[in-house]
Design a protein around this motif. Structure first.
Motif, PDB file in Angstrom:
ATOM      1  N   SER A 238     -12.482 -68.244   8.480  1.00  0.00           N
ATOM      2  CA  SER A 238     -13.016 -69.057   7.383  1.00  0.00           C
ATOM      3  C   SER A 238     -14.512 -69.313   7.562  1.00  0.00           C
ATOM      4  CB  SER A 238     -12.259 -70.394   7.314  1.00  0.00           C
ATOM      5  OG  SER A 238     -12.793 -71.220   6.318  1.00  0.00           O
ATOM      6  N   VAL A 239     -14.902 -69.677   8.793  1.00  0.00           N
ATOM      7  CA  VAL A 239     -16.318 -69.959   9.066  1.00  0.00           C
ATOM      8  C   VAL A 239     -17.164 -68.702   8.854  1.00  0.00           C
ATOM      9  CG1 VAL A 239     -17.970 -70.534  10.878  1.00  0.00           C
ATOM     10  CG2 VAL A 239     -15.891 -71.899  10.603  1.00  0.00           C
ATOM     11  N   ALA A 240     -16.641 -67.553   9.329  1.00  0.00           N
ATOM     12  CA  ALA A 240     -17.393 -66.303   9.183  1.00  0.00           C
ATOM     13  C   ALA A 240     -17.592 -65.969   7.705  1.00  0.00           C
ATOM     14  CB  ALA A 240     -16.659 -65.165   9.889  1.00  0.00           C
ATOM     15  N   PHE A 241     -16.538 -66.131   6.898  1.00  0.00           N
ATOM     16  CA  PHE A 241     -16.647 -65.795   5.479  1.00  0.00           C
ATOM     17  C   PHE A 241     -17.583 -66.763   4.757  1.00  0.00           C
ATOM     18  CE2 PHE A 241     -15.350 -65.234   1.082  1.00  0.00           C
ATOM     19  CZ  PHE A 241     -15.179 -63.858   1.004  1.00  0.00           C
ATOM     20  N   GLN A 242     -17.460 -68.069   5.077  1.00  0.00           N
ATOM     21  CA  GLN A 242     -18.333 -69.055   4.440  1.00  0.00           C
ATOM     22  C   GLN A 242     -19.794 -68.849   4.850  1.00  0.00           C
ATOM     23  OE1 GLN A 242     -16.785 -72.938   5.309  1.00  0.00           O
ATOM     24  NE2 GLN A 242     -14.835 -72.543   4.293  1.00  0.00           N
ATOM     25  N   THR A 243     -19.998 -68.526   6.127  1.00  0.00           N
ATOM     26  CA  THR A 243     -21.367 -68.259   6.587  1.00  0.00           C
ATOM     27  C   THR A 243     -21.932 -67.024   5.880  1.00  0.00           C
ATOM     28  OG1 THR A 243     -20.856 -69.209   8.754  1.00  0.00           O
ATOM     29  CG2 THR A 243     -22.798 -67.790   8.603  1.00  0.00           C
ATOM     30  N   GLY A 244     -21.098 -65.980   5.773  1.00  0.00           N
ATOM     31  CA  GLY A 244     -21.530 -64.781   5.074  1.00  0.00           C
ATOM     32  C   GLY A 244     -21.860 -65.058   3.615  1.00  0.00           C
ATOM     33  N   THR A 245     -21.060 -65.929   2.980  1.00  0.00           N
ATOM     34  CA  THR A 245     -21.315 -66.281   1.580  1.00  0.00           C
ATOM     35  C   THR A 245     -22.640 -67.026   1.437  1.00  0.00           C
ATOM     36  OG1 THR A 245     -18.933 -66.448   1.159  1.00  0.00           O
ATOM     37  CG2 THR A 245     -20.392 -67.509  -0.421  1.00  0.00           C
ATOM     38  N   ALA A 246     -22.902 -67.953   2.354  1.00  0.00           N
ATOM     39  CA  ALA A 246     -24.165 -68.709   2.314  1.00  0.00           C
ATOM     40  C   ALA A 246     -25.368 -67.783   2.515  1.00  0.00           C
ATOM     41  CB  ALA A 246     -24.141 -69.794   3.384  1.00  0.00           C
ATOM     42  N   LEU A 247     -25.244 -66.869   3.480  1.00  0.00           N
ATOM     43  CA  LEU A 247     -26.336 -65.913   3.707  1.00  0.00           C
ATOM     44  C   LEU A 247     -26.506 -64.981   2.503  1.00  0.00           C
ATOM     45  CD1 LEU A 247     -25.635 -64.989   7.449  1.00  0.00           C
ATOM     46  CD2 LEU A 247     -27.485 -66.439   6.548  1.00  0.00           C
ATOM     47  N   PHE A 248     -25.395 -64.645   1.883  1.00  0.00           N
ATOM     48  CA  PHE A 248     -25.424 -63.765   0.717  1.00  0.00           C
ATOM     49  C   PHE A 248     -26.229 -64.386  -0.417  1.00  0.00           C
ATOM     50  CE2 PHE A 248     -22.902 -62.543  -3.204  1.00  0.00           C
ATOM     51  CZ  PHE A 248     -23.511 -61.318  -3.369  1.00  0.00           C
ATOM     52  N   VAL A 249     -25.870 -65.627  -0.766  1.00  0.00           N
ATOM     53  CA  VAL A 249     -26.575 -66.274  -1.882  1.00  0.00           C
ATOM     54  C   VAL A 249     -28.038 -66.550  -1.507  1.00  0.00           C
ATOM     55  CG1 VAL A 249     -25.938 -68.658  -1.258  1.00  0.00           C
ATOM     56  CG2 VAL A 249     -26.372 -68.062  -3.652  1.00  0.00           C
ATOM     57  N   SER A 250     -28.291 -66.873  -0.230  1.00  0.00           N
ATOM     58  CA  SER A 250     -29.677 -67.116   0.210  1.00  0.00           C
ATOM     59  C   SER A 250     -30.522 -65.855   0.081  1.00  0.00           C
ATOM     60  CB  SER A 250     -29.691 -67.603   1.659  1.00  0.00           C
ATOM     61  OG  SER A 250     -28.977 -68.821   1.780  1.00  0.00           O
ATOM     62  N   ALA A 251     -29.925 -64.710   0.458  1.00  0.00           N
ATOM     63  CA  ALA A 251     -30.668 -63.446   0.383  1.00  0.00           C
ATOM     64  C   ALA A 251     -31.029 -63.118  -1.060  1.00  0.00           C
ATOM     65  CB  ALA A 251     -29.837 -62.320   0.988  1.00  0.00           C
ATOM     66  N   ILE A 252     -30.089 -63.349  -1.993  1.00  0.00           N
ATOM     67  CA  ILE A 252     -30.372 -63.058  -3.399  1.00  0.00           C
ATOM     68  C   ILE A 252     -31.445 -63.997  -3.940  1.00  0.00           C
ATOM     69  CG2 ILE A 252     -29.374 -63.088  -5.729  1.00  0.00           C
ATOM     70  CD1 ILE A 252     -26.774 -62.123  -4.551  1.00  0.00           C
ATOM     71  N   LEU A 253     -31.307 -65.290  -3.622  1.00  0.00           N
ATOM     72  CA  LEU A 253     -32.303 -66.261  -4.118  1.00  0.00           C
ATOM     73  C   LEU A 253     -33.689 -65.963  -3.564  1.00  0.00           C
ATOM     74  CD1 LEU A 253     -30.254 -69.592  -3.936  1.00  0.00           C
ATOM     75  CD2 LEU A 253     -30.883 -68.287  -5.980  1.00  0.00           C
ATOM     76  N   LEU A 254     -33.780 -65.682  -2.272  1.00  0.00           N
ATOM     77  CA  LEU A 254     -35.089 -65.381  -1.667  1.00  0.00           C
ATOM     78  C   LEU A 254     -35.693 -64.117  -2.264  1.00  0.00           C
ATOM     79  CD1 LEU A 254     -34.348 -66.257   2.084  1.00  0.00           C
ATOM     80  CD2 LEU A 254     -35.844 -67.506   0.486  1.00  0.00           C
ATOM     81  N   THR A 255     -34.820 -63.125  -2.501  1.00  0.00           N
ATOM     82  CA  THR A 255     -35.322 -61.882  -3.115  1.00  0.00           C
ATOM     83  C   THR A 255     -35.862 -62.151  -4.517  1.00  0.00           C
ATOM     84  OG1 THR A 255     -33.719 -60.579  -1.866  1.00  0.00           O
ATOM     85  CG2 THR A 255     -34.706 -59.533  -3.806  1.00  0.00           C
ATOM     86  N   ALA A 256     -35.108 -62.934  -5.315  1.00  0.00           N
ATOM     87  CA  ALA A 256     -35.547 -63.239  -6.681  1.00  0.00           C
ATOM     88  C   ALA A 256     -36.843 -64.029  -6.677  1.00  0.00           C
ATOM     89  CB  ALA A 256     -34.443 -64.015  -7.398  1.00  0.00           C
ATOM     90  N   LEU A 257     -36.956 -65.037  -5.781  1.00  0.00           N
ATOM     91  CA  LEU A 257     -38.180 -65.842  -5.718  1.00  0.00           C
ATOM     92  C   LEU A 257     -39.378 -65.006  -5.284  1.00  0.00           C
ATOM     93  CD1 LEU A 257     -36.766 -69.135  -4.144  1.00  0.00           C
ATOM     94  CD2 LEU A 257     -37.591 -68.803  -6.489  1.00  0.00           C
ATOM     95  N   HIS A 258     -39.140 -64.133  -4.282  1.00  0.00           N
ATOM     96  CA  HIS A 258     -40.237 -63.284  -3.804  1.00  0.00           C
ATOM     97  C   HIS A 258     -40.725 -62.357  -4.918  1.00  0.00           C
ATOM     98  CE1 HIS A 258     -42.616 -60.663  -1.278  1.00  0.00           C
ATOM     99  NE2 HIS A 258     -41.932 -59.620  -1.744  1.00  0.00           N
ATOM    100  N   ARG A 259     -39.810 -61.780  -5.651  1.00  0.00           N
ATOM    101  CA  ARG A 259     -40.195 -60.851  -6.713  1.00  0.00           C
ATOM    102  C   ARG A 259     -40.862 -61.591  -7.875  1.00  0.00           C
ATOM    103  NH1 ARG A 259     -38.855 -55.893  -6.905  1.00  0.00           N
ATOM    104  NH2 ARG A 259     -38.373 -55.813  -9.138  1.00  0.00           N
ATOM    105  N   ALA A 260     -40.419 -62.835  -8.142  1.00  0.00           N
ATOM    106  CA  ALA A 260     -41.058 -63.625  -9.203  1.00  0.00           C
ATOM    107  C   ALA A 260     -42.482 -63.995  -8.798  1.00  0.00           C
ATOM    108  CB  ALA A 260     -40.230 -64.869  -9.485  1.00  0.00           C
ATOM    109  N   ASN A 261     -42.694 -64.395  -7.525  1.00  0.00           N
ATOM    110  CA  ASN A 261     -44.027 -64.768  -7.048  1.00  0.00           C
ATOM    111  C   ASN A 261     -44.979 -63.570  -7.010  1.00  0.00           C
ATOM    112  OD1 ASN A 261     -43.497 -67.490  -6.687  1.00  0.00           O
ATOM    113  ND2 ASN A 261     -42.733 -67.203  -4.583  1.00  0.00           N
ATOM    114  N   SER A 262     -44.402 -62.414  -6.723  1.00  0.00           N
ATOM    115  CA  SER A 262     -45.262 -61.222  -6.651  1.00  0.00           C
ATOM    116  C   SER A 262     -45.528 -60.615  -8.015  1.00  0.00           C
ATOM    117  CB  SER A 262     -44.595 -60.166  -5.743  1.00  0.00           C
ATOM    118  OG  SER A 262     -43.371 -59.726  -6.322  1.00  0.00           O
ATOM    119  N   GLY A 263     -44.878 -61.159  -9.046  1.00  0.00           N
ATOM    120  CA  GLY A 263     -45.075 -60.654 -10.399  1.00  0.00           C
ATOM    121  C   GLY A 263     -44.205 -59.475 -10.748  1.00  0.00           C
ATOM    122  N   ALA A 264     -43.283 -59.114  -9.859  1.00  0.00           N
ATOM    123  CA  ALA A 264     -42.399 -57.978 -10.135  1.00  0.00           C
ATOM    124  C   ALA A 264     -41.389 -58.311 -11.225  1.00  0.00           C
ATOM    125  CB  ALA A 264     -41.668 -57.562  -8.855  1.00  0.00           C
TER     126      ALA A 264
END
Length: 577
Positions: A238-264
């Motif tokens: 359970s912990v592994a799956f929840q941790t993976g889910t948290a990292l998953f959503v964090s990776a998508i959010l960080l990618t979207a923010l980075h691309r928005a800041n860079s103007g992509a």
């Protein structure tokens, strides 16, 4: 679902219903697709276009609700069909299993699987599996939209989904192994608890409770260790799956923010990506929440499949000719419950038509096994058993049972009336025939002293009656059936004088003018038998009449003298001479 557990037509209906669930999820995913242009129109201030997109979204929502309701209705119908198919499949297979297959543990498991387990499985299919199908289909649609909106973020999401799937299967493997170990330990401790409870009177009488308590504490320690291992596996997964889910959503959010800041990508696309990411995470999280229930259902299916895979008792394609008489012959019979460990080894003897053969011998020599093989509780591993010259394996089970009456020590009475329990042997018996069987077995005495007489309910497994009374009802059944061959295992338990006399007279009536194979414990039965077979270590040690075997001075003679001494022994009288 395992092949053979559920009929193919029902499996086809299940696949179609799950396909409908997936289709409804795709329609629901289409609603999220329409969110992209709707959000863009609202943020850009294009309100007329936004109204059109909103109307399209509302229409698709209505379609999604209708599709979801239709899928749910179809799923419930299919679930009912699955439960019925499982129960009918089990019942159809179980009635063809050898009688020797049935034991307390298997009977309990069968009852559990037929009732609670099938209902649990139905709830799993109807709810959990459908939820997971919906989650998978919806995740696929949302991911595809994410790829179209921003391929880079879509690629990051694909990597995250792959990691989550890997974590899911890893957690499943860990939890399955821990569950199997926990189940095995639970079964072991249940047996030890039962034995511990049964031993209490003896242990306390001899002051050995401390030793028994130590053994029980050790067993409970093993159970705690197995349970701890199970919970560690569950928590780790359970912990592994929840941790993976948290990292998953964090990776998508960080990618979207980075691309928005860079103007992509512009702000509208970034907002859309964040909404889609949240939807994607919510859909995949459903898989982690329901994994444990699915694994439990898999165990239930495996148990049902194991029963269905149990070989049935072979039936002849065509009915053999009726046996010529009621003689029973054992021809070099070999049988064992485990490969390479025979219980009976080369047993050969004959019970002539309308004669009494008493089987005697020490405990564990194979006497009960011998009698049950004659009734084809199981098939022999070697040799043959014949009835009237016909191999019993060539007789249909119904035809063989019609020729035999069985009275064993483990009497089973149904939770019904005394009348119904006796009439089960011959439902079309007349009142006079029932009364005569009751008189011979002295069941009429039991009936006369009960307020409701024949209509008295005996309780579950006959719990309202004493052991001797249950034996008398069992003998009345056999007398009413009036079969040619009687297989009798005399009671070894102590009986009061009334029941002992009643059972003795009923046994004499039952064995008159019939072919009788009796596992004898009473000296009178042994003395008056036409033939005696002495078993030892699964072999025929001696055979002959009582007089012949006493004159031989061998194992039977020693057994007889031991029994005589035991019968003469009385408290306070000293050793018999």
């Amino acid at each position: 679902m395992s092949d053979g557990v559920v009929a193919e037509p029902v499996r086809l209906r299940l696949r179609r219903s799950l396909g409908l669930v997936a289709a409804a999820a795709v329609v629901e995913g289409g609603c999220f697709v329409l969110l992209v242009p709707l959000l863009g129109a609202l943020i850009d201030g294009r309100f007329p276009a936004a109204w059109w997109w909103a109307a399209a979204l509302a229409g698709l929502l209505v379609l999604a609700v209708v599709a979801s309701q239709a899928a749910s209705a179809r799923q419930r119908a299919v679930t009912s069909a699955i439960v019925a198919s499982l129960q009918h499949r089990l019942a159809a297979h179980v009635v063809r299993l050898p009688l020797g297959w049935f034991g307390p543990a298997r009977t309990d498991a069968l009852a559990r699987l037929t009732n609670e387990a099938t209902r649990m499985l139905a709830a799993t299919i109807n709810g959990v599996v459908a939820v997971n199908i919906r989650a998978a289909a919806l995740s696929a649609v949302v991911w595809l939209v994410l790829v179209v909106v921003d391929p880079v973020t879509g690629a990051v999401a694909a990597v995250g989904l792959a990691v989550l799937v890997a974590l899911y299967f890893w957690a499943a493997r860990v939890l399955r192994g821990a569950t199997a170990a926990d189940n095995a330990m639970t079964e072991e401790i249940n047996g030890e608890l039962l034995e511990f409870a049964q031993q209490q009177s003896v242990l306390r009488a001899y002051g050995l409770t401390g030793q028994a308590n130590s053994a029980m504490i050790a067993a409970l320690t093993r159970v705690r260790a197995a349970s701890a291992s199970y919970f560690r596996g569950a928590v780790a997964g359970s912990v592994a799956f929840q941790t993976g889910t948290a990292l998953f959503v964090s990776a998508i959010l960080l990618t979207a923010l980075h691309r928005a800041n860079s103007g992509a990508m512009d702000g509208v696309v970034a907002l859309t990506v964040i909404v889609l990411a949240a939807l994607l995470v919510d859909s995949t999280a459903a898989l982690g929440r329901t994994g444990g229930v699915i694994w439990a259902a898999e165990r239930t299916i495996a148990e049902i499949a194991e029963i269905i895979a149990t070989p049935v008792l072979p039936e002849p394609d065509t009915a053999a000719a009726a046996p010529g008489d009621a003689s029973v012959v054992f021809q070099d019979v070999v049988f064992g419950y485990a490969a390479g460990r025979p219980v009976l080894d080369g047993i050969s003897f004959e019970v002539p038509h309308r004669s009494v053969c008493a089987v005697v011998g020490p405990s564990g020599s194979g006497k009960t096994t011998l009698a049950r093989l004659a009734a084809r509780f199981r098939d022999v591993d070697g040799g043959a058993i014949t009835l009237g010259g016909t191999d019993i394996r060539q007789l249909r089970t119904a035809d063989l049972m019609a020729r035999m009456s069985m009275v064993f020590q483990d009497v089973y009475l149904f939770d019904a009336t005394i009348r119904e329990n006796v009439l089960i042997a011959r439902p079309d018996a007349t009142a006079a025939q029932l009364a005569e069987a009751a008189r011979l077995a002295r069941v009429d005495e039991i009936v006369d002293r009960l307020p409701r007489g024949w209509d008295t309910t005996v309780g579950e497994v006959g719990s309202a009656l004493s052991g001797g009374e249950r034996q008398r009802i069992s003998l009345a059944r056999a007398l009413l059936k009036d079969a040619d061959v009687v297989l009798l295992d005399e009671a070894t338990s102590a009986l009061d004088a009334e029941n002992a006399a009643a059972i003795r007279s009923a046994t004499e009536a039952l064995t008159r003018d019939r072919t009788v194979l009796v596992i004898a414990h009473r000296l009178e039965t042994v003395r008056t038998a036409d033939r005696i077979v002495f078993l030892e270590h699964g072999r025929v040690a001696e055979t002959g009449t009582h007089t012949e075997l006493l004159a031989l001075g061998g194992r039977y003679a020693s057994f007889w003298h031991e029994q005589e001494r035991a019968q003469r022994w009385k408290i306070g009288a000293g050793a018999p001479v």
